[in-house]
Design a protein around this motif. Structure first.
Motif, PDB file in Angstrom:
ATOM      1  N   PRO A 129       0.847  -1.202   0.000  1.00 32.63           N
ATOM      2  CA  PRO A 129       0.000   0.000   0.000  1.00 32.63           C
ATOM      3  C   PRO A 129       0.878   1.245   0.000  1.00 32.63           C
ATOM      4  CG  PRO A 129      -0.622  -1.513   1.775  1.00 32.63           C
ATOM      5  CD  PRO A 129       0.632  -2.042   1.186  1.00 32.63           C
ATOM      6  N   SER A 130       0.444   2.273  -0.659  1.00 32.02           N
ATOM      7  CA  SER A 130       1.315   3.437  -0.835  1.00 32.02           C
ATOM      8  C   SER A 130       1.775   4.015   0.494  1.00 32.02           C
ATOM      9  CB  SER A 130       0.611   4.510  -1.666  1.00 32.02           C
ATOM     10  OG  SER A 130      -0.651   4.803  -1.091  1.00 32.02           O
TER      11      SER A 130
ATOM     12  N   GLN B  42       4.857   2.235   1.616  1.00 37.00           N
ATOM     13  CA  GLN B  42       5.968   2.049   0.675  1.00 37.00           C
ATOM     14  C   GLN B  42       7.314   2.610   1.149  1.00 37.00           C
ATOM     15  OE1 GLN B  42       4.573   3.288  -3.191  1.00 37.00           O
ATOM     16  NE2 GLN B  42       3.317   1.448  -3.408  1.00 37.00           N
TER      17      GLN B  42
END
Length: 669
Positions: free
Chosen positions: A475-476, A479
């Motif tokens: 998931p961003s 990251q």
RNA sequence: GCUCCAGUAGCUCAGUCGGAUAGAGCAACUGCCUUCUAAGCAGUCGGUCGAAGGUUCGAGUCCUUCCUGGGGCGCCA
């Protein structure tokens, strides 16, 4: 090859006859390993037990036996010690010979004593429609292990899963399937129910909330047992979903596939079983139910206990199914031996069905049906884990946690990060208090917030290895952190894990996962299967001491020697002598030669922890040898070769032993 | 109430058919990496084997009673 202990036993038996006559031909020589190394390697205790029947002093008896003993090939002259023990010390030349013999034997000297016989290991795999939790670990891991051992001992072994695929919970799932996925019944391609866990939870929620739905669910059970085609189809879909989901975990854990032969399989035979019991005159009707009254079992009033094989409503129950299984296994599968590694709480049940099986003439003298009871997995509170209450940890979580903790660098880096903000985003809640307020709990809000934070963060941390592996998109929000971890980890692994030309990041990470899973399996297998144990992450995921990593490490060390010295162990000269000069070499050699004794014992008592104990001791003895004896740097060439042979034999023994436990070795750690 | 299983070092557990001075691991503490991978090795500390009787040359182990914990005991599996 006869095991050393068997050779000695035979020799003492001969001596008994020579000294005291044929009457003592069947007297047990009472041969055991020496209780202390200073007494030698083996001891015979028979003289002490013969004192009374012979009316002589035990020491005198021992002396006479020693006079008549012919063991010059095996050991130094036996001595009488203490009150009348006969001590045997194996000759170096004998040990060297034995080692040479197992060196060229792929079975490492173990007799295939089950050859020509067929065995079934029947263990409850996770029931259909239930998500695997930590309580399912024992039967699966121990069952798989016992099957592997019987297989190696020569038995043609069938692993049969007697899974519950026909009972009440199915109603709920079938009804939910029909309600929530009406297309699934008409269009095979439309089936995508997500994973079993969420499907089961959704069905359960529906079941708990709505009494009408409960009725529908019960109706579905009736339809199922009546053979309604549409219901059967829905049932098949649920079973497939369940099997697929659990198969993934089985694959991940390296458990060999089972023959799925659940209760549904025996359904067609149940009426025959009851009819046959009736024909044999064992059946009695009581309060509308068809029963077999048991011998030696009483109810609360002290009256004989019935085993109900057909309920008053005409339905059958699990006793009937188990009897049908017994009959089928004898008549159709033609087995000699059936082992049921099943929870100890079912001891009565097994005693009962075996009794009825014998009285019905299905289980005969030469059949060996045995319940190998398993202790319960208890929660931290000391109470049995119950899947129903939902408190048991998911097995998948345990496996992921193991992956995370199996590499100290990885674990440390992940723990160092601040996950709180990320966890909150992934939880999809505005703040912790709001999320915690939704929990139904008697605790204070502050406690709930703390608990929720902890579990959510742990859940996120468990994802890290999966993300690093590239199995799932990161998931961003996570990251940057994951990228940092990866970078730092790569640096450390270059230094101490050989990352670079030899190994890729992915392969190391995959080995770490294998180590974690091995640790979990071994934690279970190393314990006496009959004792209860309290489930604890810390214990199952320990990496020091009597653990899988310890033994894997001993194996890895040997592989490292091979690489370093450019040695192909299988190419070592078969004629090179094995020289046992140092104490540690002797100790190691003796341990290597005891594998067959160990497995013979396990064939009888079905306790895999013995094999674990053996392998731990072997690894310990190897590590001592490794510590004190230079191998590649040995000064003389023949000593070097001899030590390499010891290494090779140790590696082969560890590899074989671990494989029987269901654990694969690694080349590097 | 009946019945089965368990109780061993601070913790988790081994302990073979009754056998010699009851063993490991963890935890704690002390040493050992310029030498084949320190996920290792060496060492220290730690015990009325739940209690009491009994069986015998000898009991953690077998028998009896009791205490404590867990499981099972008619239509769930």
């Amino acid at each position: 090859m006869l095991s050393t202990i068997a050779q000695l036993r035979a020799a003492v038996q001969q001596a008994l006859i020579r000294a005291f006559g044929e009457a003592f031909a069947t007297t047990d020589p009472m041969l055991v390993s020496a209780s202390n190394p200073k007494f030698g390697d083996y001891q015979a205790n028979v003289a002490l037990s013969l004192a009374k029947p012979l009316g002589q002093a035990p020491r005198a008896i021992a002396e006479q036996l020693v006079q008549n003993l012919d063991v010059a090939e095996l050991c130094d002259p036996p001595s009488v010690a203490g009150p009348g023990f006969i001590n045997f010390s194996l000759k170096h030349s004998f040990l060297e010979e034995q080692l040479q013999a197992i060196r060229i034997d792929p079975r490492l000297g173990v007799e295939p004593l089950g050859a020509g016989k067929r065995a079934i290991v029947d263990y409850p795999s996770p029931n259909i429609a239930k998500e695997m939790h930590v309580g399912h670990l024992r039967p699966s891991v121990i069952g798989d292990c016992l099957a592997r051992i019987l297989e190696f001992l020569g038995y043609e072994t069938l692993r049969i899963s007697h899974l519950g695929d026909w009972g009440t919970p199915f109603g709920m799932l079938i009804a939910y399937l029909r309600e929530a996925y009406p297309n699934a019944l008409n269009d095979d391609s439309a089936i995508n129910l997500g994973d079993l866990a969420s499907f089961y939870r959704a069905a359960k929620r529906r079941f708990d909330e709505d009494t009408n739905f409960q009725d529908t669910a019960r109706q579905s059970v009736v339809q199922l047992q009546a053979g309604d085609p549409e219901t059967l189809k829905a049932w098949g879909i649920v079973c497939d979903l369940s099997n697929q989901t659990n198969q993934k975990i089985f694959d991940l854990m390296g458990l060999k596939p089972l023959i799925l032969r659940g209760e549904s399989f025996y359904n067609p035979f149940l009426s025959d079983v009851v009819a046959e019991l009736d024909r044999l005159g064992l059946l009695v009707e009581d309060q509308g139910a068809q029963c077999v009254f048991l011998e030696g079992f009483t109810n609360k009033e002290g009256k004989p206990l019935p085993m109900i094989v057909q309920k008053s409503d005409g339905g059958y129950n699990y006793a009937t199914t188990d009897l049908a299984a017994i009959r089928y296994r004898v008549t159709e599968d033609q087995v000699q031996r059936v082992v049921y590694p099943v929870g100890a709480e079912q001891s009565n049940h097994f005693a009962q069905i075996f009794q009825v099986g014998k009285r019905a003439g299905w289980i005969k003298e030469d059949h060996d049906f045995v319940h190998a009871p398993l202790g319960n997995v208890l929660g931290e509170d000391g109470k049995k884990l119950k899947s129903r209450s939902g408190e048991a940890a998911r097995l998948k979580d345990l496996l992921d946690e193991a992956w995370l903790r199996a590499d100290p660098d990885l674990y440390q880096l992940v723990c160092e990060q601040d996950w709180e903000a990320i966890a909150l985003v992934l939880l999809e809640e505005p703040d912790w208090e709001t999320a915690a307020a939704r929990l139904s709990s008697d605790e204070s809000l502050a406690d709930n917030v703390a608990a929720l934070k902890k579990t959510t963060i742990e859940t996120v941390q468990r994802q890290v290895p999966i993300w690093l592996m590239g199995n799932e998109p990161v998931p961003s929000v996570a990251q940057p952190v994951v990228a940092n971890i990866r970078q730092a980890l790569e640096q450390r692994w270059v230094e101490n894990r050989g990352l670079g030309a030899e190994r890729s990041f992915q392969s190391i990470l995959s080995d770490v996962q294998a180590i974690g899973i091995s640790a979990i399996k071994y934690a279970d297998l190393s314990q006496n299967r009959t004792s209860n144990y309290v489930f604890s992450y810390a214990k199952m995921l320990a990496l020091q001491g009597n653990t899988a990593p310890y033994m894997l490490y001993a194996y890895v060390r040997i592989q490292g020697i091979g690489r370093k010295g450019g040695i192909d162990f299988s190419e070592l000269d078969a004629k090179s002598p094995i020289l046992l000069k140092e104490d540690v070499e002797l100790t190691l050699a003796k341990q290597l030669l005891q594998l067959d004794e160990m497995l013979l014992m396990i064939d009888q008592d079905l306790l895999p922890n013995r094999l674990g104990q053996y392998l731990f001791e072997l690894s310990q003895k190897f590590n001592q040898f490794y510590d004190r004896c230079p191998i590649l740097q040995a000064e003389e060439e023949d000593v070097k070769t001899s030590r390499l042979i010891l290494c090779h034999l140790t590696a082969k023994t560890i590899k074989l032993g671990l494989s029987l436990l269901g654990i694969s070795v690694l080349e590097r750690m």
